[in-house]
Write a protein that holds these residues in place. Structure first.
Motif, PDB file in Angstrom:
ATOM      1  N   ALA A  65      33.711 -15.152  87.296  1.00 42.20           N
ATOM      2  CA  ALA A  65      32.567 -15.492  88.150  1.00 42.20           C
ATOM      3  C   ALA A  65      32.252 -14.375  89.132  1.00 42.20           C
ATOM      4  N   ALA A  66      33.229 -13.515  89.402  1.00 42.09           N
ATOM      5  CA  ALA A  66      33.026 -12.434  90.370  1.00 42.09           C
ATOM      6  C   ALA A  66      32.497 -11.167  89.715  1.00 42.09           C
ATOM      7  N   GLU A  67      32.411 -11.187  88.376  1.00 40.52           N
ATOM      8  CA  GLU A  67      32.071  -9.958  87.661  1.00 40.52           C
ATOM      9  C   GLU A  67      30.618  -9.906  87.193  1.00 40.52           C
ATOM     10  N   GLY A  68      29.708 -10.054  88.120  1.00 38.85           N
ATOM     11  CA  GLY A  68      28.285  -9.988  87.786  1.00 38.85           C
ATOM     12  C   GLY A  68      27.919  -8.648  87.183  1.00 38.85           C
ATOM     13  N   ALA A  69      28.484  -7.586  87.750  1.00 36.16           N
ATOM     14  CA  ALA A  69      28.185  -6.247  87.258  1.00 36.16           C
ATOM     15  C   ALA A  69      28.690  -6.070  85.834  1.00 36.16           C
ATOM     16  N   LYS A  70      29.879  -6.616  85.576  1.00 35.43           N
ATOM     17  CA  LYS A  70      30.435  -6.500  84.226  1.00 35.43           C
ATOM     18  C   LYS A  70      29.552  -7.260  83.242  1.00 35.43           C
ATOM     19  N   PHE A  71      29.100  -8.439  83.675  1.00 34.05           N
ATOM     20  CA  PHE A  71      28.249  -9.246  82.810  1.00 34.05           C
ATOM     21  C   PHE A  71      27.015  -8.454  82.386  1.00 34.05           C
ATOM     22  N   ALA A  72      26.350  -7.862  83.365  1.00 33.96           N
ATOM     23  CA  ALA A  72      25.140  -7.099  83.066  1.00 33.96           C
ATOM     24  C   ALA A  72      25.460  -5.912  82.157  1.00 33.96           C
ATOM     25  N   ALA A  73      26.574  -5.230  82.445  1.00 31.12           N
ATOM     26  CA  ALA A  73      26.947  -4.057  81.649  1.00 31.12           C
ATOM     27  C   ALA A  73      27.250  -4.453  80.208  1.00 31.12           C
ATOM     28  N   VAL A  74      27.996  -5.545  80.069  1.00 29.39           N
ATOM     29  CA  VAL A  74      28.372  -6.017  78.728  1.00 29.39           C
ATOM     30  C   VAL A  74      27.129  -6.369  77.931  1.00 29.39           C
ATOM     31  N   MET A  75      26.203  -7.085  78.566  1.00 28.16           N
ATOM     32  CA  MET A  75      24.994  -7.510  77.856  1.00 28.16           C
ATOM     33  C   MET A  75      24.132  -6.311  77.472  1.00 28.16           C
ATOM     34  N   ASN A  76      23.994  -5.371  78.389  1.00 24.96           N
ATOM     35  CA  ASN A  76      23.213  -4.170  78.079  1.00 24.96           C
ATOM     36  C   ASN A  76      23.806  -3.429  76.892  1.00 24.96           C
ATOM     37  N   ASP A  77      25.110  -3.309  76.922  1.00 28.50           N
ATOM     38  CA  ASP A  77      25.792  -2.591  75.853  1.00 28.50           C
ATOM     39  C   ASP A  77      25.665  -3.331  74.526  1.00 28.50           C
ATOM     40  N   PHE A  78      25.865  -4.634  74.569  1.00 29.80           N
ATOM     41  CA  PHE A  78      25.824  -5.422  73.334  1.00 29.80           C
ATOM     42  C   PHE A  78      24.425  -5.409  72.726  1.00 29.80           C
ATOM     43  N   VAL A  79      23.419  -5.571  73.566  1.00 28.92           N
ATOM     44  CA  VAL A  79      22.041  -5.564  73.067  1.00 28.92           C
ATOM     45  C   VAL A  79      21.716  -4.215  72.435  1.00 28.92           C
ATOM     46  N   LYS A  80      22.184  -3.161  73.063  1.00 28.47           N
ATOM     47  CA  LYS A  80      21.924  -1.823  72.537  1.00 28.47           C
ATOM     48  C   LYS A  80      22.613  -1.648  71.181  1.00 28.47           C
ATOM     49  N   THR A  81      23.868  -2.072  71.107  1.00 26.23           N
ATOM     50  CA  THR A  81      24.615  -1.957  69.857  1.00 26.23           C
ATOM     51  C   THR A  81      23.909  -2.689  68.729  1.00 26.23           C
ATOM     52  N   VAL A  82      23.501  -3.914  69.024  1.00 27.45           N
ATOM     53  CA  VAL A  82      22.861  -4.726  67.980  1.00 27.45           C
ATOM     54  C   VAL A  82      21.490  -4.163  67.636  1.00 27.45           C
ATOM     55  N   ALA A  83      20.777  -3.661  68.635  1.00 30.55           N
ATOM     56  CA  ALA A  83      19.458  -3.087  68.377  1.00 30.55           C
ATOM     57  C   ALA A  83      19.579  -1.877  67.449  1.00 30.55           C
ATOM     58  N   ASP A  84      20.619  -1.082  67.652  1.00 28.59           N
ATOM     59  CA  ASP A  84      20.847   0.074  66.784  1.00 28.59           C
ATOM     60  C   ASP A  84      21.155  -0.359  65.358  1.00 28.59           C
ATOM     61  N   LEU A  85      21.805  -1.485  65.266  1.00 33.63           N
ATOM     62  CA  LEU A  85      22.223  -2.007  63.963  1.00 33.63           C
ATOM     63  C   LEU A  85      21.042  -2.544  63.171  1.00 33.63           C
ATOM     64  N   GLY A  86      20.051  -3.029  63.898  1.00 38.75           N
ATOM     65  CA  GLY A  86      18.882  -3.586  63.228  1.00 38.75           C
ATOM     66  C   GLY A  86      18.994  -5.072  63.018  1.00 38.75           C
ATOM     67  N   GLU A  87      18.043  -5.573  62.272  1.00 36.76           N
ATOM     68  CA  GLU A  87      17.932  -7.008  62.076  1.00 36.76           C
ATOM     69  C   GLU A  87      19.111  -7.555  61.269  1.00 36.76           C
ATOM     70  N   ASN A  88      19.498  -8.750  61.607  1.00 41.11           N
ATOM     71  CA  ASN A  88      20.559  -9.409  60.846  1.00 41.11           C
ATOM     72  C   ASN A  88      19.967 -10.013  59.586  1.00 41.11           C
ATOM     73  N   LYS A  89      20.269  -9.403  58.459  1.00 41.12           N
ATOM     74  CA  LYS A  89      19.724  -9.923  57.201  1.00 41.12           C
ATOM     75  C   LYS A  89      20.783 -10.688  56.433  1.00 41.12           C
ATOM     76  N   ARG A  90      22.026 -10.424  56.763  1.00 42.32           N
ATOM     77  CA  ARG A  90      23.096 -10.963  55.920  1.00 42.32           C
ATOM     78  C   ARG A  90      23.446 -12.408  56.220  1.00 42.32           C
ATOM     79  N   LEU A  91      23.184 -12.826  57.421  1.00 42.63           N
ATOM     80  CA  LEU A  91      23.619 -14.172  57.768  1.00 42.63           C
ATOM     81  C   LEU A  91      22.472 -15.107  58.136  1.00 42.63           C
ATOM     82  N   THR A  92      21.264 -14.722  57.814  1.00 44.82           N
ATOM     83  CA  THR A  92      20.181 -15.623  58.209  1.00 44.82           C
ATOM     84  C   THR A  92      19.798 -16.556  57.076  1.00 44.82           C
ATOM     85  N   ASP A  93      19.283 -17.629  57.496  1.00 46.04           N
ATOM     86  CA  ASP A  93      18.760 -18.602  56.556  1.00 46.04           C
ATOM     87  C   ASP A  93      17.316 -18.193  56.279  1.00 46.04           C
ATOM     88  N   LEU A  94      17.024 -17.920  55.038  1.00 48.44           N
ATOM     89  CA  LEU A  94      15.688 -17.428  54.695  1.00 48.44           C
ATOM     90  C   LEU A  94      14.592 -18.399  55.090  1.00 48.44           C
TER      91      LEU A  94
END
Lengths: 151, 327
Positions: free
Chosen positions: A116-145
């Motif tokens: 609960a005290a790690e607001g900065a970590k939360f923001a950093a983690v989310m920024n990093d994760f979104v960037k990683t996934v954005a680089d990876l592209g769309e999820n085609k393997r696990l979606t329901d068509l």
């Protein structure tokens, strides 16, 4: 030949974050009240304890069009319900390893411990994760068509 | 195997006649020599007419006990080594009561896969004789063919080194030779592929799935009274579906559900009409659990905690799973 669709749309990933009520959700709150920015495409789902996350929730999120799923819990040892996140840790380690075994990119799944005290970590983690996934592209393997086509 | 069969029949008859047990769960003759099926015998006449134990009795009888052993009186059951693990696991999960069942441990020496024999060009098998690794198969026309045993045993038997874990008495006349094989070899082979190759592999395999639910129905670990796949509101249809992810989802959920409880009896792959190597999904979990949390064999005992219902403070973090630390 002229290509009319040369304008490249920027890919915005759909991220589902399961946040534990007493720690990570409060961490997200703190990130907000501290005016820290993290991408708006992170959809937060509040759960009473990280242990509440059934592996099927993760699969279901992917099936319904998530490009990445992140699970945020309390640090091991700090569980509000004493031992919940220890079970989560085992469960998710096995699930993520298994999904990767089936050929799902390992970058699409993540577990982070955010208090609960790690607001900065939360923001950093989310920024990093979104960037990683954005680089990876769309999820085609696990979606329901069916879900994608209906959009 | 004939001497074992005679002894088993003798014991089954004696148990029924003395009234010690009310019924015997064993294998019964099918239409052909190669398709015996699990059955319940309640009288000596039934036993004399239909009882069989041959090289094709691959079925695991443990799961049938959930329903059958609820009846009044004691139930006798013949268990092969791999079946005894499933039995223990079911006792552990309180699905069967140990005291209601009389366990007769029988030797196995690996069972044969009729499909593999057919693939070698022999059909209509009427008799099998095995000496060491030489399998002499007699067909309907009396023609004898000699096959190499490792080529025709069930996939689940080819890597089995299991021994009986529970018994009230045993009928073992021949010693089981130890196999020098690594049951995780195929899992490792898949792990060493790239993500794209693995995805292509599993998509090819799982797209064959016709959602007949045979794997679920035969699995001793899959014994929930109410199954998520039977719930129309779950969003996962219970029967055939044309969507590609549906099959994967089904198999991921099923594999996860039996993680830490799967005894690696291999019944899922044996019954799959589409020959999907489903045991490789379960083995991945077994391998990971062994690697991350220490060696664990489900069904070895009927007590203690399973890996997913216990923890230690220093467990591996999910992100370290891919750093090669657990592998």
């Amino acid at each position: 030949m002229q290509d009319v669709s040369t304008e490249k749309k920027e890919f915005v990933p759909n991220i589902v974050a399961f946040c534990y009520n007493w720690c990570s959700y409060a961490g997200a709150d703190l990130a907000g009240s501290s005016r820290l920015t993290y991408p708006a495409n992170v959809k937060i789902i509040r759960v009473p304890c990280s242990c509440r996350v059934n592996p099927m929730f993760v699969l279901k999120a992917f099936q319904q069009g998530a490009d990445g799923v992140i699970l945020c819990g309390c640090h091991p040892g700090d569980c509000h319900y004493v031992t919940g996140n220890y079970y989560t840790r085992r469960r998710m380690a096995l699930l993520y390893s298994f999904l990767n075994y089936m050929g799902i990119e390992k970058e699409r799944t993540r577990v982070e411990w955010v208090s609960a005290a790690e607001g900065a970590k939360f923001a950093a983690v989310m920024n990093d994760f979104v960037k990683t996934v954005a680089d990876l592209g769309e999820n085609k393997r696990l979606t329901d068509l069916r879900v994608k086509e209906g959009e | 195997m004939k001497d074992v069969e005679m002894k088993m029949l003798e014991r089954a008859k004696a148990l029924l006649e003395s009234g010690e047990v009310a019924r015997v769960v064993a294998w019964k003759k099918g239409d052909f020599y190669f398709d015996p099926s699990p059955a319940v015998f309640e009288s000596v006449e039934e036993l004399e007419k239909d009882f069989v134990y041959n090289w094709f009795c691959g079925a695991n009888l443990s799961k049938y006990l959930i329903q059958i052993a609820k009846k009044e009186g004691k139930t006798a059951v013949f268990l092969k080594p791999c079946d005894s693990y499933s039995f223990n696991q079911l006792v552990k999960e309180h699905r069967i009561k140990r005291e209601n069942i009389y366990v007769i441990a029988v030797e196995c020496l690996a069972k044969l896969d009729v499909e593999k024999i057919k693939a070698q060009g022999v059909s209509s098998v009427v008799d099998v004789d095995i000496v060491d690794k030489k399998v002499t198969v007699t067909d309907l026309y009396g023609e004898k063919t000699v096959l190499n045993k490792p080529d025709v045993v069930l996939t689940k038997c080819s890597t089995c080194n299991k021994t009986h874990q529970i018994m009230d008495e045993e009928i073992v006349l021949h010693e089981k030779p130890a196999r020098d094989v690594d049951r995780f070899a195929e899992v490792v082979k898949l792990e060493n592929m790239t993500e794209d190759e693995r995805f292509a592999y599993w998509r090819d395999q799982l797209s064959k799935c016709i959602r007949c639910n045979a794997c679920r129905n035969v699995c001793p670990a899959c014994s929930c009274v109410k199954c998520v796949f039977d719930n129309p509101a779950s969003g996962i249809a219970a029967k055939a579906n044309d969507d590609k992810f549906e099959e994967q989802l089904f198999h991921v959920i099923r594999a996860f559900h039996v993680a830490g409880r799967c005894t690696d009896c291999g019944e899922c792959s044996r019954v799959c009409p589409q020959n999907i190597p489903l045991h490789l999904l379960n083995r991945k979990f077994i391998k990971d659990i062994d690697g991350f949390y220490g060696e664990y064999q489900a069904g070895e005992t009927s007590e203690g905690k399973t890996p997913l219902t216990s923890y230690t403070e220093g467990d591996i973090e999910a992100k370290d799973v891919f750093n090669g630390e657990g592998k």
